[in-house]
Design a protein around this motif. Structure first.
Motif, PDB file in Angstrom:
ATOM      1  N   TYR A   1       0.856  -1.192   0.000  1.00 15.41           N
ATOM      2  CA  TYR A   1       0.000   0.000   0.000  1.00 15.41           C
ATOM      3  C   TYR A   1       0.888   1.236   0.000  1.00 15.41           C
ATOM      4  CZ  TYR A   1       0.933  -0.187   5.046  1.00 15.41           C
ATOM      5  OH  TYR A   1       1.546  -0.250   6.275  1.00 15.41           O
ATOM      6  N   ALA A   2       0.247   2.412  -0.117  1.00 19.15           N
ATOM      7  CA  ALA A   2       0.967   3.690  -0.187  1.00 19.15           C
ATOM      8  C   ALA A   2       2.048   3.623  -1.262  1.00 19.15           C
ATOM      9  CB  ALA A   2       1.561   4.061   1.170  1.00 19.15           C
ATOM     10  N   ILE A   3       1.657   3.174  -2.446  1.00 25.73           N
ATOM     11  CA  ILE A   3       2.608   2.936  -3.534  1.00 25.73           C
ATOM     12  C   ILE A   3       2.791   4.205  -4.359  1.00 25.73           C
ATOM     13  CG2 ILE A   3       3.114   1.522  -5.549  1.00 25.73           C
ATOM     14  CD1 ILE A   3       1.080  -0.534  -4.373  1.00 25.73           C
ATOM     15  N   SER A   4       4.010   4.568  -4.616  1.00 17.33           N
ATOM     16  CA  SER A   4       4.325   5.667  -5.534  1.00 17.33           C
ATOM     17  C   SER A   4       5.483   5.233  -6.415  1.00 17.33           C
ATOM     18  CB  SER A   4       4.684   6.945  -4.771  1.00 17.33           C
ATOM     19  OG  SER A   4       5.841   6.760  -3.979  1.00 17.33           O
ATOM     20  N   SER A   5       5.465   5.657  -7.671  1.00 17.79           N
ATOM     21  CA  SER A   5       6.536   5.253  -8.581  1.00 17.79           C
ATOM     22  C   SER A   5       6.685   6.288  -9.686  1.00 17.79           C
ATOM     23  CB  SER A   5       6.228   3.875  -9.189  1.00 17.79           C
ATOM     24  OG  SER A   5       5.031   3.903  -9.938  1.00 17.79           O
ATOM     25  N   TRP A   6       7.856   6.348 -10.258  1.00 14.74           N
ATOM     26  CA  TRP A   6       8.100   7.239 -11.379  1.00 14.74           C
ATOM     27  C   TRP A   6       9.289   6.710 -12.182  1.00 14.74           C
ATOM     28  CZ3 TRP A   6       8.953   8.295  -6.303  1.00 14.74           C
ATOM     29  CH2 TRP A   6      10.257   8.568  -5.898  1.00 14.74           C
ATOM     30  N   THR A   7       9.315   7.073 -13.429  1.00 14.93           N
ATOM     31  CA  THR A   7      10.415   6.689 -14.302  1.00 14.93           C
ATOM     32  C   THR A   7      11.297   7.903 -14.558  1.00 14.93           C
ATOM     33  OG1 THR A   7       9.100   7.150 -16.288  1.00 14.93           O
ATOM     34  CG2 THR A   7       9.038   4.906 -15.415  1.00 14.93           C
ATOM     35  N   TYR A   8      12.509   7.650 -14.978  1.00 16.19           N
ATOM     36  CA  TYR A   8      13.396   8.746 -15.345  1.00 16.19           C
ATOM     37  C   TYR A   8      14.164   8.338 -16.591  1.00 16.19           C
ATOM     38  CZ  TYR A   8      16.780   5.957 -12.627  1.00 16.19           C
ATOM     39  OH  TYR A   8      17.554   4.950 -12.124  1.00 16.19           O
TER      40      TYR A   8
ATOM     41  N   PHE B   1       4.420  -7.868  -8.898  1.00 14.96           N
ATOM     42  CA  PHE B   1       3.977  -6.621  -8.262  1.00 14.96           C
ATOM     43  C   PHE B   1       4.688  -5.415  -8.881  1.00 14.96           C
ATOM     44  CE2 PHE B   1       5.545  -3.593  -4.998  1.00 14.96           C
ATOM     45  CZ  PHE B   1       4.386  -2.840  -4.860  1.00 14.96           C
ATOM     46  N   LEU B   2       5.987  -5.505  -9.077  1.00 14.52           N
ATOM     47  CA  LEU B   2       6.735  -4.387  -9.647  1.00 14.52           C
ATOM     48  C   LEU B   2       6.362  -4.156 -11.106  1.00 14.52           C
ATOM     49  CD1 LEU B   2      10.222  -5.158  -8.085  1.00 14.52           C
ATOM     50  CD2 LEU B   2       8.719  -3.252  -7.484  1.00 14.52           C
ATOM     51  N   TYR B   3       6.192  -5.243 -11.851  1.00 15.10           N
ATOM     52  CA  TYR B   3       5.820  -5.103 -13.263  1.00 15.10           C
ATOM     53  C   TYR B   3       4.480  -4.388 -13.411  1.00 15.10           C
ATOM     54  CZ  TYR B   3       4.644  -6.257 -18.071  1.00 15.10           C
ATOM     55  OH  TYR B   3       4.276  -6.175 -19.392  1.00 15.10           O
ATOM     56  N   ASP B   4       3.476  -4.809 -12.621  1.00 18.01           N
ATOM     57  CA  ASP B   4       2.163  -4.164 -12.703  1.00 18.01           C
ATOM     58  C   ASP B   4       2.236  -2.701 -12.286  1.00 18.01           C
ATOM     59  OD1 ASP B   4       1.064  -6.531 -13.535  1.00 18.01           O
ATOM     60  OD2 ASP B   4       0.333  -7.115 -11.558  1.00 18.01           O
ATOM     61  N   THR B   5       3.009  -2.410 -11.249  1.00 21.93           N
ATOM     62  CA  THR B   5       3.140  -1.033 -10.784  1.00 21.93           C
ATOM     63  C   THR B   5       3.805  -0.160 -11.838  1.00 21.93           C
ATOM     64  OG1 THR B   5       3.306  -1.765  -8.480  1.00 21.93           O
ATOM     65  CG2 THR B   5       4.136   0.434  -8.990  1.00 21.93           C
ATOM     66  N   ILE B   6       4.889  -0.656 -12.426  1.00 16.54           N
ATOM     67  CA  ILE B   6       5.623   0.115 -13.430  1.00 16.54           C
ATOM     68  C   ILE B   6       4.804   0.251 -14.706  1.00 16.54           C
ATOM     69  CG2 ILE B   6       7.692   0.110 -14.868  1.00 16.54           C
ATOM     70  CD1 ILE B   6       9.084  -1.367 -12.516  1.00 16.54           C
ATOM     71  N   LYS B   7       4.095  -0.802 -15.067  1.00 18.97           N
ATOM     72  CA  LYS B   7       3.249  -0.737 -16.261  1.00 18.97           C
ATOM     73  C   LYS B   7       2.196   0.349 -16.113  1.00 18.97           C
ATOM     74  CE  LYS B   7       0.046  -3.535 -19.038  1.00 18.97           C
ATOM     75  NZ  LYS B   7      -0.611  -4.861 -19.175  1.00 18.97           N
ATOM     76  N   ASN B   8       1.597   0.441 -14.935  1.00 18.56           N
ATOM     77  CA  ASN B   8       0.573   1.469 -14.701  1.00 18.56           C
ATOM     78  C   ASN B   8       1.157   2.876 -14.799  1.00 18.56           C
ATOM     79  OD1 ASN B   8      -1.420  -0.451 -14.295  1.00 18.56           O
ATOM     80  ND2 ASN B   8      -1.130  -0.510 -12.083  1.00 18.56           N
ATOM     81  N   ILE B   9       2.335   3.092 -14.240  1.00 16.26           N
ATOM     82  CA  ILE B   9       2.910   4.432 -14.276  1.00 16.26           C
ATOM     83  C   ILE B   9       3.327   4.810 -15.687  1.00 16.26           C
ATOM     84  CG2 ILE B   9       5.287   3.735 -13.722  1.00 16.26           C
ATOM     85  CD1 ILE B   9       3.469   6.901 -12.520  1.00 16.26           C
ATOM     86  N   ILE B  10       3.798   3.840 -16.472  1.00 16.16           N
ATOM     87  CA  ILE B  10       4.158   4.111 -17.857  1.00 16.16           C
ATOM     88  C   ILE B  10       2.920   4.502 -18.656  1.00 16.16           C
ATOM     89  CG2 ILE B  10       4.995   3.081 -20.007  1.00 16.16           C
ATOM     90  CD1 ILE B  10       6.971   1.469 -18.346  1.00 16.16           C
ATOM     91  N   GLU B  11       1.810   3.787 -18.406  1.00 14.44           N
ATOM     92  CA  GLU B  11       0.561   4.112 -19.113  1.00 14.44           C
ATOM     93  C   GLU B  11       0.046   5.482 -18.703  1.00 14.44           C
ATOM     94  OE1 GLU B  11      -2.004   0.884 -18.156  1.00 14.44           O
ATOM     95  OE2 GLU B  11      -1.105  -0.497 -19.641  1.00 14.44           O
ATOM     96  N   GLU B  12       0.154   5.807 -17.420  1.00 13.38           N
ATOM     97  CA  GLU B  12      -0.284   7.118 -16.964  1.00 13.38           C
ATOM     98  C   GLU B  12       0.556   8.234 -17.538  1.00 13.38           C
ATOM     99  OE1 GLU B  12      -0.239   7.038 -12.739  1.00 13.38           O
ATOM    100  OE2 GLU B  12      -1.873   5.572 -12.555  1.00 13.38           O
ATOM    101  N   GLU B  13       1.857   8.007 -17.599  1.00 11.66           N
ATOM    102  CA  GLU B  13       2.738   9.031 -18.176  1.00 11.66           C
ATOM    103  C   GLU B  13       2.509   9.172 -19.683  1.00 11.66           C
ATOM    104  OE1 GLU B  13       6.606   7.778 -17.093  1.00 11.66           O
ATOM    105  OE2 GLU B  13       6.490   8.559 -15.046  1.00 11.66           O
TER     106      GLU B  13
ATOM    107  N   VAL C   1      13.648   3.439 -13.209  1.00 13.66           N
ATOM    108  CA  VAL C   1      12.399   3.507 -12.454  1.00 13.66           C
ATOM    109  C   VAL C   1      12.696   3.432 -10.959  1.00 13.66           C
ATOM    110  CG1 VAL C   1      12.032   1.000 -12.500  1.00 13.66           C
ATOM    111  CG2 VAL C   1      10.070   2.543 -12.226  1.00 13.66           C
ATOM    112  N   ILE C   2      11.871   4.110 -10.186  1.00 14.55           N
ATOM    113  CA  ILE C   2      11.921   4.055  -8.725  1.00 14.55           C
ATOM    114  C   ILE C   2      10.517   3.750  -8.219  1.00 14.55           C
ATOM    115  CG2 ILE C   2      12.267   5.391  -6.609  1.00 14.55           C
ATOM    116  CD1 ILE C   2      14.448   6.951  -8.065  1.00 14.55           C
ATOM    117  N   VAL C   3      10.409   2.813  -7.283  1.00 11.97           N
ATOM    118  CA  VAL C   3       9.123   2.458  -6.679  1.00 11.97           C
ATOM    119  C   VAL C   3       9.287   2.527  -5.157  1.00 11.97           C
ATOM    120  CG1 VAL C   3       7.326   0.711  -6.422  1.00 11.97           C
ATOM    121  CG2 VAL C   3       8.557   0.923  -8.601  1.00 11.97           C
TER     122      VAL C   3
END
Length: 345
Positions: free
Chosen positions: A125-132, A330-342, A139-141
């Motif tokens: 929970y309280a998940i935040s992530s971003w790519t650079y 878990f990391l793949y789904d989290t990163i995939k979501n942030i990539i789609e949002e960006e 990526v940082i999660v």
């Protein structure tokens, strides 16, 4: 290759059972005695370390502590065994060491039975992530997470446990990341996982060894992940762990499975009474109120715990079960979501 490492600086060492100091009294002469150390593990050959004691104020090199005339005998269930014998659960192990120069010493231990992990739940929970962007993928999660570990203890005798957690990941290159001293044609490829900080109030079962003095004074920053089955003997129990500020970072030319192949290995050890008493002594010395007061000269110092007849060293035993929490999905789904949002921005 994945790299396995310790994850919390507040935890006790994975195994620090050795202890061959003698009490220091400048007005009292003492003769060195045999020191035996061994951690017998179910499913592994029995290994024994023997040296002799030395005074704390007179440290000597390990080579000078060698007992060259030591004769080590290992008896299992009353029978003499050689070095190829593999210990089994329930074995009664007796270690005998004989030396003409330092005398004899012995210790016995019963190898405990494995306690399996029969339930495991991971809740992030309280998940935040971003790519650079660094001409590749970075990526940082960050996240918090709870873990529930279910164990069943159906044996009637009092049992002792220790829980150890280690992370594994691809690792970080030897050179400093982002060093201005050199530029490569492609981004460095690495991944790093940290579990952050353990909430010390995760589970009250880790507090049973804490005395009334520690409760009254407070300030205990390390309770240690060791416990007994006094409160759940013959039944099941769910151990709860809460982690804050977990951190994952990965970098490479592109996102691939190897970068995300990381996780946490939970090792549940059913240990002998001698193991538990030694680890409890280490906790008392390093984190308990008695050790704190001894450092200030307000209490007698603790000289250690030993179940060896000479009073030096520890012969302990353990039976181990592990659970690997792989975080790749878990990391793949989290990163995939942030990539789609960006990408939608």
């Amino acid at each position: 290759m994945a790299i396995l490492k310790k994850f919390l600086y507040t935890f006790l060492p994975l195994i620090a059972l050795t202890g061959c100091y003698t009490d220091f009294n400048p007005d009292e002469s003492s003769k060195p005695v045999l020191c035996i150390n061994s951690v017998v593990t179910a499913g592994a050959p029995i290994s024994v370390s023997v040296d002799h004691t030395w005074r704390y104020n007179e440290p000597i090199a390990a080579s000078e502590r060698e007992v060259k005339d030591a004769v080590i005998s290992i008896y299992v269930n009353g029978e003499l065994k050689d070095s190829t014998y593999v210990a089994a659960e329930g074995d009664e192990v007796r270690v005998l060491c004989e030396s003409e120069e330092y005398g004899n010493a012995e210790a016995s231990v019963t190898v405990p039975y494995v306690t399996p992990i029969d339930k495991f739940e991971f809740t992030p929970y309280a998940i935040s992530s971003w790519t650079y962007d660094q001409d590749g993928f970075g990526v940082i999660v960050r996240f918090n997470f709870d873990v529930e570990i279910g164990i069943s203890d159906m044996r009637p005798d009092l049992e002792y446990f220790r829980l150890v957690c280690e992370t594994y990941d691809m690792g970080i290159p030897d050179q400093d990341i982002g060093d201005e001293g050199g530029e490569s044609e492609s981004p460095q490829r690495y991944s790093y996982l940290s579990v952050g900080e353990l909430d010390e109030n995760s589970d009250m079962i880790f507090m049973e060894h804490i005395g009334i003095s520690e409760y009254m004074i407070g300030g205990i920053s390390n309770r240690g992940l060791f416990f007994t089955d006094r409160t759940f003997s013959g039944s099941s129990y769910t151990v709860s762990l809460k982690f804050d500020r977990a951190y994952f970072e990965a970098s490479g030319p592109e996102l691939d499975d190897a970068l995300l192949d990381c996780g946490i290995r939970f090792t549940l050890m059913t240990v002998s009474r001698s193991y538990y008493d030694r680890i409890n002594y280490l906790w008392q010395k390093n984190s308990g109120i008695i050790g704190e007061m001894a450092d200030m000269g307000l209490a007698d110092p603790i000289w250690g715990y030993s179940n060896v007849s000479s009073g030096a060293g520890v012969v302990a035993a353990q039976a181990i079960t592990t659970y690997d929490l792989n975080l790749k999905d878990f990391l793949y789904d989290t990163i995939k979501n942030i990539i789609e949002e960006e990408g939608d921005k």
